[in-house]
Design an enzyme around this catalytic site. Structure first.
Site, PDB file in Angstrom:
ATOM      1  N   LYS A 186       0.794  -1.340  -0.072  1.00 57.03           N
ATOM      2  CA  LYS A 186       0.062   0.049  -0.042  1.00 57.03           C
ATOM      3  C   LYS A 186       0.813   1.294  -0.093  1.00 57.03           C
ATOM      4  CE  LYS A 186      -3.722  -2.712   1.863  1.00 57.03           C
ATOM      5  NZ  LYS A 186      -4.461  -3.080   3.080  1.00 57.03           N
ATOM      6  N   GLN A 218      -5.157  -2.020   9.275  1.00 57.92           N
ATOM      7  CA  GLN A 218      -5.029  -3.314   8.554  1.00 57.92           C
ATOM      8  C   GLN A 218      -5.671  -4.389   9.627  1.00 57.92           C
ATOM      9  OE1 GLN A 218      -3.505  -4.037   5.419  1.00 57.92           O
ATOM     10  NE2 GLN A 218      -4.214  -5.827   5.601  1.00 57.92           N
ATOM     11  N   ASP A 249     -11.347   1.916   3.165  1.00 57.59           N
ATOM     12  CA  ASP A 249     -11.863   0.610   3.043  1.00 57.59           C
ATOM     13  C   ASP A 249     -13.434   0.161   2.833  1.00 57.59           C
ATOM     14  OD1 ASP A 249      -9.870  -1.388   2.587  1.00 57.59           O
ATOM     15  OD2 ASP A 249      -9.359  -1.175   4.947  1.00 57.59           O
TER      16      ASP A 249
END
Ligand code: NAD
Length: 280
Positions: A50, A94, A117
């Site tokens: 990322k 995460q 997300d």
């Protein structure tokens, strides 16, 4: 006839280049905060990927690597700080988090406007309605791959194997929004093979190497493999028995080099979208 391979690396590079150009053209200052708790090696790889994608796109990345014993209060306090930070447009925590931390609570603490997300209940609700700013990254990446091959979803039989909140369910929604006739299969589905054999578009998101075999696939189907697994030799592989299914399918995505890179590219897109929403 062997299937055409849909090249996720190439499509993701194109998406990232579009994001880069957009940022450059408009002189946007965009920042993404990535929070990782503990030292799960797979999570570390994802976070590094990322960061690399941010560099390619011209997005500033802020990494917060916290020790495994971080308390929920500490993590929530960091989320609060990032919510208030004007240089941070997107916040990604995460997953998975260490067991003592409540993932749902942490996700719900992220400002929906920074939830790149698209896991926050507010954003999930918007996805259901079909009026959303953030696309859920992995399903959106799958749709982009389908589009890149020139496939029209409308009226097609679509079968999604897996019903998780992050892949299976939103994938079904996106296919439905494009007028697919969607069936969602899961661990309790009866006659899975027969259901899968109806699919014009088959999406596998199970998390088991070698799960989808050629006898589950209709001739000429489009097969999208979301799985990320290790086979007996420790090699990265998807849920689909690639070689045998490629003999029957019309299009197939490989692992690695299929859905994986797309997820990250869509995250970059969402981060720019977050900047736009916050500038309104
Ligand atoms: P999950 O474990 O939350 O869900 C798996 C789903 O598979 C469940 O809904 C379950 O009902 C279904 N399932 C399990 N056994 C089954 C069976 N025998 N028959 C039918 N269905 C069955 O997993 P997830 O988070 O949705 O991820 C799925 C896979 O996708 C994993 O391999 C994960 O690593 C991968 N993944 C990849 C990306 C990417 O960027 N490519 C992103 C997220 C997840």
């Amino acid at each position: 006839m062997a299937a055409q391979i849909i090249d996720g690396k190439a499509v993701s590079a194109k998406v990232k280049e579009e994001v880069r150009q957009e940022i450059e053209r408009e002189g946007l200052e965009v920042g993404l905060a990535v929070v990782i708790v503990g030292d799960d090696p797979a999570s570390r790889v994802y976070v590094n990927n990322k960061k690399k994608a941010c560099e390619v796109c011209g997005i500033k990345s802020f990494e917060y690597a916290l020790p495994a014993e971080t308390t929920e209060e500490e993590l929530l306090a960091l989320v609060d700080t990032l919510n208030a930070d004007k240089n941070v447009n997107g916040i990604l925590v995460q997953l998975p988090l260490p067991k003592h931390l409540n993932e749902e609570k942490v996700i719900e603490r992220i400002s929906p406007m920074k939830d790149v997300d698209a896991f926050h209940a507010a954003n999930v609700g918007k996805i259901m309605i079909g009026n959303y700013a953030f696309l859920p990254c992995t399903p959106a990446g799958c749709m982009e791959l389908i589009h890149s091959a020139g496939i029209d979803v409308s009226g097609k039989e679509c079968v999604v194997i897996g019903r998780s909140n992050i892949v299976g369910k939103p994938m079904a929604m996106l296919l439905l929004h494009e007028n697919g006739t969607v069936t969602v299969c899961h661990s309790r589905t009866k006659d899975l093979k027969e259901v899968c054999r109806r699919a014009d578009i088959l999406v596998a998101a199970v998390g088991r190497a070698g799960f989808v075999t050629a006898d589950m696939v209709k001739d000429g189907a489009v097969v999208i493999d979301v799985g990320i697994n290790r086979n007996a030799e420790g090699k990265l592989c998807g849920d689909v028995c690639f070689d045998e299914v490629a003999e029957k399918a019309s299009y197939i995505t490989p692992v690695p080099g299929g859905v994986g890179p797309m997820t990250i590219a869509m995250l970059m897109k969402n981060t720019v979208m977050a900047k736009r929403i916050q500038s309104e």
